[in-house]
Scaffold this active site. Structure first.
Site, PDB file in Angstrom:
ATOM      1  N   ARG A  53       0.868  -1.171   0.000  1.00 46.80           N
ATOM      2  CA  ARG A  53       0.000   0.000   0.000  1.00 46.80           C
ATOM      3  C   ARG A  53       0.906   1.223   0.000  1.00 46.80           C
ATOM      4  O   ARG A  53       2.131   1.111   0.013  1.00 46.80           O
ATOM      5  CB  ARG A  53      -1.019  -0.019   1.160  1.00 46.80           C
ATOM      6  CG  ARG A  53      -0.652  -0.748   2.406  1.00 46.80           C
ATOM      7  CD  ARG A  53       0.447  -0.136   3.176  1.00 46.80           C
ATOM      8  NE  ARG A  53       0.224   1.276   3.417  1.00 46.80           N
ATOM      9  CZ  ARG A  53       1.151   2.168   3.668  1.00 46.80           C
ATOM     10  NH1 ARG A  53       2.439   1.787   3.726  1.00 46.80           N
ATOM     11  NH2 ARG A  53       0.886   3.433   3.862  1.00 46.80           N
ATOM     12  N   GLY A  54       0.297   2.415   0.010  1.00 47.50           N
ATOM     13  CA  GLY A  54       1.088   3.638  -0.155  1.00 47.50           C
ATOM     14  C   GLY A  54       1.177   3.934  -1.646  1.00 47.50           C
ATOM     15  O   GLY A  54       1.488   3.045  -2.453  1.00 47.50           O
ATOM     16  N   ALA A  55       0.900   5.194  -1.992  1.00 46.28           N
ATOM     17  CA  ALA A  55       0.726   5.539  -3.410  1.00 46.28           C
ATOM     18  C   ALA A  55       1.902   5.114  -4.302  1.00 46.28           C
ATOM     19  O   ALA A  55       1.691   4.439  -5.332  1.00 46.28           O
ATOM     20  CB  ALA A  55       0.455   7.039  -3.524  1.00 46.28           C
ATOM     21  N   ARG A  90      -7.462  -0.072  -6.732  1.00 46.62           N
ATOM     22  CA  ARG A  90      -7.702   0.974  -5.731  1.00 46.62           C
ATOM     23  C   ARG A  90      -7.898   2.302  -6.474  1.00 46.62           C
ATOM     24  O   ARG A  90      -7.155   2.599  -7.408  1.00 46.62           O
ATOM     25  CB  ARG A  90      -6.542   1.084  -4.723  1.00 46.62           C
ATOM     26  CG  ARG A  90      -6.413  -0.166  -3.847  1.00 46.62           C
ATOM     27  CD  ARG A  90      -5.508   0.066  -2.659  1.00 46.62           C
ATOM     28  NE  ARG A  90      -6.115   0.958  -1.673  1.00 46.62           N
ATOM     29  CZ  ARG A  90      -5.439   1.466  -0.633  1.00 46.62           C
ATOM     30  NH1 ARG A  90      -4.156   1.181  -0.470  1.00 46.62           N
ATOM     31  NH2 ARG A  90      -6.040   2.256   0.235  1.00 46.62           N
ATOM     32  N   GLN A 203      -1.871   2.365  10.072  1.00 44.37           N
ATOM     33  CA  GLN A 203      -0.597   2.345   9.344  1.00 44.37           C
ATOM     34  C   GLN A 203       0.502   3.081  10.112  1.00 44.37           C
ATOM     35  O   GLN A 203       1.677   2.773   9.954  1.00 44.37           O
ATOM     36  CB  GLN A 203      -0.761   2.984   7.954  1.00 44.37           C
ATOM     37  CG  GLN A 203      -1.590   2.176   6.982  1.00 44.37           C
ATOM     38  CD  GLN A 203      -3.030   2.625   6.964  1.00 44.37           C
ATOM     39  OE1 GLN A 203      -3.576   3.043   7.988  1.00 44.37           O
ATOM     40  NE2 GLN A 203      -3.680   2.547   5.819  1.00 44.37           N
ATOM     41  N   ASP A 244      -1.675  10.935  -1.680  1.00 37.51           N
ATOM     42  CA  ASP A 244      -2.098   9.983  -2.712  1.00 37.51           C
ATOM     43  C   ASP A 244      -2.415  10.675  -4.028  1.00 37.51           C
ATOM     44  O   ASP A 244      -2.421  10.049  -5.082  1.00 37.51           O
ATOM     45  CB  ASP A 244      -3.314   9.198  -2.238  1.00 37.51           C
ATOM     46  CG  ASP A 244      -2.909   8.280  -1.105  1.00 37.51           C
ATOM     47  OD1 ASP A 244      -2.862   8.760   0.053  1.00 37.51           O
ATOM     48  OD2 ASP A 244      -2.593   7.117  -1.378  1.00 37.51           O
ATOM     49  N   ASN A 254      -5.065  12.717   1.004  1.00 35.06           N
ATOM     50  CA  ASN A 254      -4.209  11.785   1.761  1.00 35.06           C
ATOM     51  C   ASN A 254      -5.100  10.995   2.719  1.00 35.06           C
ATOM     52  O   ASN A 254      -6.322  11.197   2.776  1.00 35.06           O
ATOM     53  CB  ASN A 254      -3.108  12.560   2.507  1.00 35.06           C
ATOM     54  CG  ASN A 254      -2.029  11.649   3.054  1.00 35.06           C
ATOM     55  OD1 ASN A 254      -1.519  10.788   2.331  1.00 35.06           O
ATOM     56  ND2 ASN A 254      -1.666  11.796   4.314  1.00 35.06           N
ATOM     57  N   LYS A 255      -4.484  10.132   3.470  1.00 40.00           N
ATOM     58  CA  LYS A 255      -5.203   9.246   4.392  1.00 40.00           C
ATOM     59  C   LYS A 255      -6.195  10.022   5.253  1.00 40.00           C
ATOM     60  O   LYS A 255      -5.908  11.127   5.718  1.00 40.00           O
ATOM     61  CB  LYS A 255      -4.174   8.506   5.248  1.00 40.00           C
ATOM     62  CG  LYS A 255      -4.723   7.550   6.271  1.00 40.00           C
ATOM     63  CD  LYS A 255      -5.646   6.506   5.688  1.00 40.00           C
ATOM     64  CE  LYS A 255      -5.031   5.697   4.560  1.00 40.00           C
ATOM     65  NZ  LYS A 255      -6.009   4.841   3.854  1.00 40.00           N
TER      66      LYS A 255
HETATM   67  O1  MRU Z   1      -4.448   3.284   2.311  1.00 32.66           O
HETATM   68  P1  MRU Z   1      -2.957   3.444   2.217  1.00 32.66           P
HETATM   69  O2  MRU Z   1      -2.216   2.808   3.348  1.00 32.66           O
HETATM   70  O3  MRU Z   1      -2.439   3.023   0.860  1.00 32.66           O
HETATM   71  O4  MRU Z   1      -2.746   5.018   2.340  1.00 32.66           O
HETATM   72  C1  MRU Z   1      -1.452   5.538   2.321  1.00 32.66           C
HETATM   73  C2  MRU Z   1      -1.414   6.992   2.486  1.00 32.66           C
HETATM   74  O5  MRU Z   1      -2.411   7.667   2.608  1.00 32.66           O
HETATM   75  C3  MRU Z   1      -0.070   7.611   2.376  1.00 32.66           C
HETATM   76  O6  MRU Z   1       0.040   8.710   3.234  1.00 32.66           O
HETATM   77  C4  MRU Z   1       0.102   8.083   0.932  1.00 32.66           C
HETATM   78  O7  MRU Z   1      -0.114   7.022   0.051  1.00 32.66           O
HETATM   79  C5  MRU Z   1       1.440   8.643   0.689  1.00 32.66           C
HETATM   80  S1  MRU Z   1       2.636   7.354   0.607  1.00 32.66           S
HETATM   81  C6  MRU Z   1       4.119   8.001   0.259  1.00 32.66           C
END
Ligand code: MRU
Length: 370
Positions: A53-55, A90, A203, A244, A254-255
């Site tokens: 996960r993470g963009a 996603r 996370q 993201d 973002n999250k």
């Molecule tokens: O749902 P996730 O865990 O994929 O969400 C991740 C985030 O929101 C991160 O902050 C974002 O992707 C930036 S990662 C460098």
């Protein structure tokens, strides 16, 4: 980053040349285990079920997923199916589309027989580029942190609050929001990180805390609701989050919970920065609140929590009264006006269309910039 003293990336081509290895992030922090991806479905499942996960890492995994798909079938229909299958995993992080479109544009003009080898080269290049971008974000952010640290009484660490995991685990290596933090720590600047636990999937508590611990960066995990209080009492010098998707006008998705941190930061004059690699900028759109699709995840993530029991066994337990409904929007949008600056691989800029266009003229030209 080092794991148990060994330099480790979050994704790699397996030595046998037929599969891709990843760290299963759903097992952290209680177990560090790797998973082998052998085909398109494995890659799509790893993204959808958040083993990765993470963009940026979602984009990198999708690129490798294209290679895995084309290894078994490389005609036009298979190429389009791989692109569509991975794109549907996603909805929010724009890095997914960025990586897939880049793979498609390079591969589609080639004869099918040449596509698998080229896909492997490009997927590896996307991963290497991600590491280089993050290193550059670290270099761009370090002077910012040094300047804020210089205003502190001698010997006091710079207190940085971060949300979710925009660290090594969210990328191929180094991380985005963590890149300036690791750069500062490695250069001897004393830093301390407030780690938002980041309900519902935690996370921050599970991943950011684990990687900061592995790298020896002083940190403290806090409940998501503690940030405003800490800011009011002068315990936060700046906020750095990842993203993201950033719009061409500087709105930041973002999250979930990031927006609340930005509001609290503004109310307390705490600088709020967003580490933004260029593949996370969606030049096609301007209004984040209206135009970014927000992933709605399973209510189960809110209703249950996983942890380690005293026995050592990892267990998932119910939190809610049986029958109470739950809702789980996974991301939110922070309007550009609340963002102090974007830390990109080309330097720090204000979150607005003209500053972004100045930094990335080749991207902004002919796009949504008005
Ligand atoms: O749902 P996730 O865990 O994929 O969400 C991740 C985030 O929101 C991160 O902050 C974002 O992707 C930036 S990662 C460098």
């Amino acid at each position: 980053m080092n794991v148990a003293g060994r330099p480790t990336r979050t994704i790699w081509p397996d030595a046998d040349g037929v599969a891709v290895g990843i760290i299963d992030q759903t097992s952290l922090p209680h177990a560090l285990s790797n998973v082998r991806l052998e085909n398109l479905d494995d890659a799509a499942r790893a993204i959808r079920d958040m083993l990765v996960r993470g963009a940026p890492l979602i984009g990198a995994t999708a690129a490798w997923g294209m290679w895995l798909a084309l290894r078994s079938e490389a005609g036009d229909t298979a190429l389009e199916r791989a692109h569509a299958t991975l794109l549907a995993t996603r909805p929010t992080a724009v890095n997914l589309r960025w990586a897939l479109d880049r793979m498609y544009a390079r591969l589609a003009p080639l004869p099918p027989a040449e596509r698998p080898a080229e896909a492997r080269v490009l997927a590896a290049a996307i991963c290497d580029e991600d590491v280089a971008l993050n290193r550059a974000i670290g270099a761009a952010g370090l002077p910012l942190l040094a300047a804020l640290a210089a205003r502190k009484p001698a010997g006091q660490p710079l207190n940085i609050l971060t949300h979710c995991n925009a660290g090594w685990l969210a990328t191929v290596d180094i991380g985005t929001a963590t890149a300036p933090i690791y750069a500062a720590h490695d250069s001897g600047l004393p830093v301390h990180v407030w780690v938002d636990e980041t309900r519902p999937r935690n996370q921050g508590a599970s991943l950011t805390a684990w990687e900061l611990l592995n790298h020896g960066v002083p940190h403290t995990v806090i409940a998501d609701n503690a940030g405003g209080h800490l800011m009011q009492h002068g315990h936060v010098d700046l906020v750095i989050t990842g993203t993201d998707r950033v719009t061409a006008a500087g709105d930041v998705c973002n999250k979930i919970g990031t927006y609340l941190k930005a509001l609290a930061a503004r109310d307390n004059d705490v600088p709020f920065y967003v580490a933004t690699p260029s593949p996370s900028i969606d030049w096609r759109i301007r209004d984040g609140r209206r135009e970014i699709p927000i992933e709605e995840r399973s209510a189960t993530e809110v209703a249950r929590i996983t942890g380690r029991l005293a026995s050592g066994e990892v267990a998932t337990v119910d939190l809610l009264p049986a029958g109470s409904p739950a809702s789980n929007p996974a991301f939110d949008v922070t309007p550009a006006r609340l963002v102090t600056g974007l830390i990109t691989e080309r330097g720090v800029c204000a979150a607005n269309s003209s500053d972004l266009a100045t930094l990335f003229p080749e991207q902004a030209a002919g796009r949504a910039i008005g």
